[in-house]
Design a protein around this motif. Structure first.
Motif, PDB file in Angstrom:
ATOM      1  N   TYR A  70      25.707  -1.113 -73.789  1.00 42.53           N
ATOM      2  CA  TYR A  70      25.828  -0.218 -74.938  1.00 42.53           C
ATOM      3  C   TYR A  70      25.076   1.105 -74.704  1.00 42.53           C
ATOM      4  O   TYR A  70      24.911   1.886 -75.640  1.00 42.53           O
ATOM      5  CB  TYR A  70      25.291  -0.894 -76.201  1.00 42.53           C
TER       6      TYR A  70
ATOM      7  N   PHE B 269      32.355   0.312 -79.489  1.00 45.48           N
ATOM      8  CA  PHE B 269      31.661  -0.421 -78.436  1.00 45.48           C
ATOM      9  C   PHE B 269      32.336  -1.758 -78.150  1.00 45.48           C
ATOM     10  O   PHE B 269      32.386  -2.203 -77.004  1.00 45.48           O
ATOM     11  CB  PHE B 269      30.211  -0.712 -78.855  1.00 45.48           C
TER      12      PHE B 269
ATOM     13  N   GLY C  61      24.310  -8.289 -73.558  1.00 49.86           N
ATOM     14  CA  GLY C  61      23.734  -7.180 -74.320  1.00 49.86           C
ATOM     15  C   GLY C  61      22.431  -7.519 -75.009  1.00 49.86           C
ATOM     16  O   GLY C  61      21.924  -6.728 -75.812  1.00 49.86           O
TER      17      GLY C  61
ATOM     18  N   ARG D 152      31.751  -1.431 -74.180  1.00 43.60           N
ATOM     19  CA  ARG D 152      30.804  -2.355 -73.551  1.00 43.60           C
ATOM     20  C   ARG D 152      31.421  -3.077 -72.342  1.00 43.60           C
ATOM     21  O   ARG D 152      30.700  -3.651 -71.530  1.00 43.60           O
ATOM     22  CB  ARG D 152      30.308  -3.399 -74.555  1.00 43.60           C
TER      23      ARG D 152
END
Length: 456
Positions: free
Chosen positions: A172, A97, A240, A51
């Motif tokens: 992501y 991630f 995110g 990420r």
């Protein structure tokens, strides 16, 4: 000397304790004594994962995980593996991630060696990083991608569903393995900059669990890690957050050389660390967690339209979690029949909720999984790092199961009704190439942490 506090066993921790300390350079240290067996686990989490990557450089976090096993100032070549295994220990590293981690499990008397090795590469990897090691590990990662993703049945399913569930530009949207083009584009200077930015003590948590003397262990940590300078150049990951519901079904149909038709789907679920996420975990366990689950009973046992049916959860802290549905069909059964049965079961569950027996069984299953993780020194070390890095408090690892066990049937029903619906999913439908009878299938895969292990 580092600052710390005394261990206290919290309610619901099963008597497990952990102490927290911080070095002057920012390294967080978590220690947990366990004298049951003469072994100790060392786990080091860096707060960097896919990420944090930028467009055009996907896969760099995972590539760097491999580079960390290519030698440092005092340990040339493959020496890290040779020294640990020669001392009777085991080791590896993984990328996800949200983090990159490295870990060793050692005989107690070899703990100092593991700490020295981790400190040496944290402090001096750049001294050994050159074009040769870069090219070597670039080829290893590309080959890993071929073997685990591109050249196996359903191998790119997770990558495709992630790209559907998280829109273009979302941190992501891509998985840790990265693309071939981006792996080719990564330069030695990219790797050096990556290391300087993220592989600093103030961006890491070190946990040591097992048959340890805390005072001696902390002295070793100070000795080997204390002189490594901190670094303040890290930028926070991109936002995110997303709406709770996708708003429509996203769908892709794929015709490939696969052994059976398959239906896979990813549902957008609450962020990890919330009560709603725990409720969703219970819901997915009732619906698709093993052979006693509703979907297995309906599709595999009763209808015999599938050979495998599972529902797993990918918990994420910095973005909505994913509920991962995986069904492999039986014989010549068509996917629409499977999909209709799945939707019928999800609608019934949303309307009626779980039974008392299902709640008890699902929560017992999740409790057993938690106990399994914390029963080994390596598993406990990893959980302590996880809660420290993602939620700021390693102590939460010791009481996580109590939060799952306190979830009510009403909460489970509510999250299922809100999230497990057709307008909140990304769907993949696999059709075998012409000539395949679709009579074979692999087991359903549960959603995992999408870890990429170092291969030597």
């Amino acid at each position: 000397m580092p600052m710390g506090h005394t261990a206290t066993a919290e309610a619901g921790s099963g008597g497990l304790t952990a102490t927290e300390h911080r070095l002057a350079n920012g390294l967080r240290v978590v220690l947990s004594e366990d004298h049951l067996t003469p072994v100790a686990a060392v786990c080091l989490w860096y707060d960097v994962g896919s990420r944090h990557e930028v467009k055009g450089r996907t896969g760099l976090a995972h590539l760097f995980e491999h580079l960390m096993f290519q030698g440092s100032a005092s340990v040339p070549g493959n020496g890290h593996f040779e020294l640990v295994q020669g001392a009777g220990g085991s080791l590896n590293g993984t990328t996800s991630f949200e983090r990159t981690n490295y870990f060793e499990t050692m005989p107690t008397h070899q703990l100092e060696l593991a700490l020295w090795l981790e400190a040496d590469r944290m402090g001096s990897l750049l001294a050994a990083l050159d074009e040769e090691s870069m090219e070597n590990q670039r080829d290893v990662v590309k080959n890993e991608r071929r073997q685990r993703y591109d050249n196996v049945p359903y191998g790119t399913a997770f990558e495709k569903l992630t790209a559907l569930a998280y829109p273009e530009g979302h941190p992501y949207h891509h998985t840790p393995i990265g693309s071939m083009a981006d792996l080719d584009a990564a330069s030695l200077e990219d790797a050096r900059t990556f290391f300087r930015t993220y592989y600093a003590p103030n961006n890491a948590v070190l946990s040591v669990v097992g048959d340890i003397d805390p005072e001696q262990t902390l002295a070793w940590v100070e000795k080997y890690f204390g002189s490594i300078p901190s670094h303040d150049g890290k930028q926070p990951p991109r936002d995110g957050s997303l709406p709770e519901v996708i708003g429509r079904e996203l769908r892709e149909e794929i015709t490939e050389e696969v052994p059976a038709r398959a239906l896979m789907a990813a549902y957008r679920l609450p962020h990890d660390g919330t009560r709603e996420c725990d409720a969703a975990d219970v819901a997915l366990t009732v619906l698709g967690g093993g052979e006693s689950s509703r979907l297995h009973n309906r599709l595999v046992r009763r209808d015999q339209t599938a050979v495998a049916a599972g529902f797993g959860m990918l918990r994420l802290a910095g973005a909505p979690s994913l509920g991962w549905l995986d069904v492999k069909t039986s014989g010549g059964v068509e996917v629409p029949a499977i999909e209709a049965a799945v939707d019928e079961e999800l609608a019934r569950f949303a309307a009626e909720g779980p039974t008392a027996e299902e709640m008890e069984r699902a929560q017992a299953q999740l409790e057993r999984e938690w106990l399994d993780r914390l029963s080994t020194v390596a598993g406990r070390a990893d959980e302590l790092c996880r809660f420290a890095v993602l939620f700021g408090d390693p102590q939460l690892a010791l009481t996580a199961v109590q939060r799952v066990l306190s979830v009510t049937a009403e909460e489970v029903q509510a999250v299922a009704a809100a999230r497990l619906r057709p307008d909140n999913r990304a769907v993949l439908v696999y059709e075998p190439l012409a000539g395949s009878d679709g009579s074979e299938a692999t087991d359903a895969t549960e959603a995992t942490d999408e870890n990429e292990g170092a291969e030597q």
